[in-house]
Design a protein around this motif. Structure first.
Motif, PDB file in Angstrom:
ATOM      1  N   ASN A   1      14.415  18.760  36.776  1.00  0.00           N
ATOM      2  CA  ASN A   1      14.553  17.605  35.895  1.00  0.00           C
ATOM      3  C   ASN A   1      14.457  16.336  36.724  1.00  0.00           C
ATOM      4  O   ASN A   1      15.250  16.138  37.647  1.00  0.00           O
ATOM      5  CB  ASN A   1      15.897  17.639  35.158  1.00  0.00           C
TER       6      ASN A   1
ATOM      7  N   HIS B   1      11.320  16.750  32.035  1.00  0.00           N
ATOM      8  CA  HIS B   1      11.667  18.146  32.259  1.00  0.00           C
ATOM      9  C   HIS B   1      10.434  18.903  32.760  1.00  0.00           C
ATOM     10  O   HIS B   1       9.437  19.037  32.044  1.00  0.00           O
ATOM     11  CB  HIS B   1      12.177  18.782  30.963  1.00  0.00           C
TER      12      HIS B   1
ATOM     13  N   LYS C   1      11.960   6.175  19.647  1.00  0.00           N
ATOM     14  CA  LYS C   1      13.319   6.304  20.187  1.00  0.00           C
ATOM     15  C   LYS C   1      13.762   5.011  20.863  1.00  0.00           C
ATOM     16  O   LYS C   1      14.923   4.587  20.702  1.00  0.00           O
ATOM     17  CB  LYS C   1      13.371   7.471  21.179  1.00  0.00           C
TER      18      LYS C   1
ATOM     19  N   VAL D   1      14.566  11.545  31.105  1.00  0.00           N
ATOM     20  CA  VAL D   1      14.431  12.741  31.930  1.00  0.00           C
ATOM     21  C   VAL D   1      13.101  13.413  31.641  1.00  0.00           C
ATOM     22  O   VAL D   1      12.791  13.721  30.477  1.00  0.00           O
ATOM     23  CB  VAL D   1      15.585  13.735  31.665  1.00  0.00           C
TER      24      VAL D   1
ATOM     25  N   VAL E   1      15.184  12.622  36.781  1.00  0.00           N
ATOM     26  CA  VAL E   1      16.000  11.640  36.072  1.00  0.00           C
ATOM     27  C   VAL E   1      15.516  10.238  36.417  1.00  0.00           C
ATOM     28  O   VAL E   1      15.452   9.858  37.590  1.00  0.00           O
ATOM     29  CB  VAL E   1      17.488  11.807  36.440  1.00  0.00           C
TER      30      VAL E   1
ATOM     31  N   PRO F   1      20.213   4.964  28.075  1.00  0.00           N
ATOM     32  CA  PRO F   1      20.399   6.219  28.811  1.00  0.00           C
ATOM     33  C   PRO F   1      19.240   6.484  29.761  1.00  0.00           C
ATOM     34  O   PRO F   1      18.180   5.871  29.663  1.00  0.00           O
ATOM     35  CB  PRO F   1      20.452   7.264  27.694  1.00  0.00           C
ATOM     36  N   ASP F   2      19.460   7.403  30.671  1.00  0.00           N
ATOM     37  CA  ASP F   2      18.380   7.827  31.558  1.00  0.00           C
ATOM     38  C   ASP F   2      17.296   8.533  30.762  1.00  0.00           C
ATOM     39  O   ASP F   2      17.570   9.215  29.764  1.00  0.00           O
ATOM     40  CB  ASP F   2      18.899   8.786  32.631  1.00  0.00           C
TER      41      ASP F   2
ATOM     42  N   GLY G   1      18.553  10.288  27.351  1.00  0.00           N
ATOM     43  CA  GLY G   1      19.950  10.669  27.267  1.00  0.00           C
ATOM     44  C   GLY G   1      20.055  12.159  26.995  1.00  0.00           C
ATOM     45  O   GLY G   1      19.422  12.980  27.647  1.00  0.00           O
ATOM     46  N   ARG G   2      20.855  12.518  26.009  1.00  0.00           N
ATOM     47  CA  ARG G   2      21.036  13.931  25.666  1.00  0.00           C
ATOM     48  C   ARG G   2      20.076  14.393  24.590  1.00  0.00           C
ATOM     49  O   ARG G   2      20.161  15.539  24.128  1.00  0.00           O
ATOM     50  CB  ARG G   2      22.475  14.164  25.210  1.00  0.00           C
ATOM     51  N   THR G   3      19.172  13.512  24.188  1.00  0.00           N
ATOM     52  CA  THR G   3      18.256  13.837  23.093  1.00  0.00           C
ATOM     53  C   THR G   3      16.902  14.292  23.626  1.00  0.00           C
ATOM     54  O   THR G   3      16.203  13.523  24.297  1.00  0.00           O
ATOM     55  CB  THR G   3      18.057  12.625  22.177  1.00  0.00           C
ATOM     56  N   LEU G   4      16.559  15.544  23.360  1.00  0.00           N
ATOM     57  CA  LEU G   4      15.225  16.022  23.693  1.00  0.00           C
ATOM     58  C   LEU G   4      14.264  15.492  22.641  1.00  0.00           C
ATOM     59  O   LEU G   4      14.416  15.766  21.444  1.00  0.00           O
ATOM     60  CB  LEU G   4      15.196  17.547  23.722  1.00  0.00           C
TER      61      LEU G   4
ATOM     62  N   SER H   1      13.319  13.789  27.676  1.00  0.00           N
ATOM     63  CA  SER H   1      14.560  13.452  26.974  1.00  0.00           C
ATOM     64  C   SER H   1      14.907  11.995  27.218  1.00  0.00           C
ATOM     65  O   SER H   1      14.524  11.400  28.231  1.00  0.00           O
ATOM     66  CB  SER H   1      15.726  14.316  27.474  1.00  0.00           C
TER      67      SER H   1
END
Length: 430
Positions: A371, A366, A329, A364, A373, A361-362, A286-289, A284
């Protein structure tokens, strides 16, 4: 070839070496702490030159790992092609002779250059001299350890030899010796005494393998776990390797809780059980996978694919399908001119005072149950004179989590539970 030359000149070594002594057994350690330093970048190289060199080293390292799957008798290793590796300081022999070797979770054999050198590479300290050590003992060909490496026999003594992807070679005797880590002396460690070495091995004397194979340091010391915490590449502080009871995650974490994921077994097609495979599920920003195809990280029947963690590779390498999605991205987040002078790297033109580094953003990673980060400055590199670059590169085959992303992270390998745990940390404070 080198084997012929080595055999012809082994009488020289035998005339200088003590007689083979009965091998001792390595004692299980209750806990070891070993200093780790980082090789320095040559000042004559610019940021971009160092970056390109680091990318090439990482890709060549990946080729070494790929080639290592071809034979269960090959010894895998990372060599110092420049900066980017972490070195551990220890001593060998009785009396003690200091050595500084590359720390490598992607290989097994422990080896150092030895006198009398038929052919040796430059190193920062004197070559180890087995003739002055009362605890040096060459292993016979009947030793089980001898069958774990490519070898020949001469007067029933085990001669090891291995070649690497960049044409670096090391050959010599497989022997046992006492190694000293700080104040802890451990007898009976099997190691390679390299008397014929060719290629590149800058600023180190050899390698200490921490892989899963039988000749690695963890396999010989039998600790239940080991851990390390790498200080950043711009830090002058010392990092540390911990083995046994001293290997534990400290309390000084900058954020988040301790994460734990199982380590996967080596694929059946990979006969040499050296690498630490991680069960990666996705990435990911940020919040985007990110829409990375599942096939990008699947372990294939031929042994390729999947992801391993490796202390000897600097930059993270991912499958081209995953790399393309990551780049797309990053391009949507960074509004700086793309530097088109490099067709294999994603770099942006950046001038302090004119451009501000973007807030990002961070990232991540998975894994199964965990996770990892990764903040911006561990997946992007910046230099005020040269640019802003992604510290991830593309490569077919097995993906590698490199040491740049592992900086300021306390990472623990639990060999009994077969799991990897990690937490953010200030590594210079451990």
């Amino acid at each position: 070839m080198a084997w012929v030359l080595l055999s012809l000149l082994l009488l020289v070594l035998l005339s200088h070496a003590p007689s083979a002594l009965p091998a001792t057994t390595a004692a299980a350690t209750t806990g070891l702490r070993v200093a780790i330093t980082r090789t320095e970048s040559p000042s004559s190289f610019t940021f971009k030159e160092r970056f390109h060199r680091a990318v090439q080293r990482s890709r060549r390292r990946r080729e070494v790992l790929k080639l290592a799957k071809c034979s269960r008798h090959d010894v895998e290793g990372v060599f110092k092609w420049g900066d980017g590796e972490y070195l551990i300081e220890l001593a060998v022999g009785t009396p003690m002779q200091p050595i500084t070797a590359i720390l490598d979770t992607g290989s097994d054999l422990i080896w150092t250059q030895c006198k009398p050198c038929i052919r040796c590479l430059p190193q920062p300290s004197p070559y180890y001299d087995p003739s002055t050590s009362s605890t040096y003992s060459v292993l016979p060909c009947s030793s089980p350890s001898c069958s774990g490496v490519q070898h020949l026999c001469y007067q029933n003594l085990c001669q090891y030899g291995t070649s690497y992807g960049d044409n670096t070679e090391t050959r010599g005797f497989l022997a046992t010796e006492t190694l000293t880590f700080g104040r802890k002396r451990v007898p009976g460690i099997t190691f390679g005494c390299g008397i014929w070495n060719n290629g590149t091995l800058s600023d180190s004397t050899g390698i200490v393998g921490l892989g899963r194979g039988t000749l690695s340091l963890p396999s010989q010391l039998h600790p239940r776990r080991f851990s390390y915490c790498f200080t950043p590449d711009n830090s002058s502080s010392t990092s540390h390797l911990f083995l046994g009871s001293k290997a534990k995650l400290g309390r000084r974490h900058r954020r988040g809780r301790v994460q734990t994921t199982p380590m996967l077994p080596s694929p059946p097609a990979v006969p040499f059980n050296t690498y630490y495979y991680l069960p990666i599920q996705g990435i990911s920003l940020g919040r985007t996978l990110l829409p990375i195809p599942k096939t990008a990280f699947q372990i294939k029947k031929d042994g390729n694919g999947g992801m391993i963690i490796d202390s000897g590779t600097q930059f993270t390498i991912v499958d081209p399908a995953a790399f393309g999605v990551i780049v797309k991205k990053i391009l949507s987040l960074v509004h700086l001119p793309v530097d088109k002078s490099s067709d294999e790297l994603l770099c942006f033109s950046w001038t302090p005072g004119l451009h501000r580094l973007p807030e990002m953003p961070d990232m991540v990673f998975h894994f199964d149950g965990a996770n990892m980060v990764i903040p911006r400055d561990k997946y992007m590199l910046s230099d005020p004179d040269e640019g802003f670059c992604l510290a991830i590169v593309s490569g077919n085959g097995t993906s590698i989590l490199g040491n740049y992303m592992q900086q300021n992270m306390n990472i623990l390998y639990d060999l009994e539970a077969n799991s990897l745990s990690f937490a953010d940390a200030q590594c210079d404070q451990l």
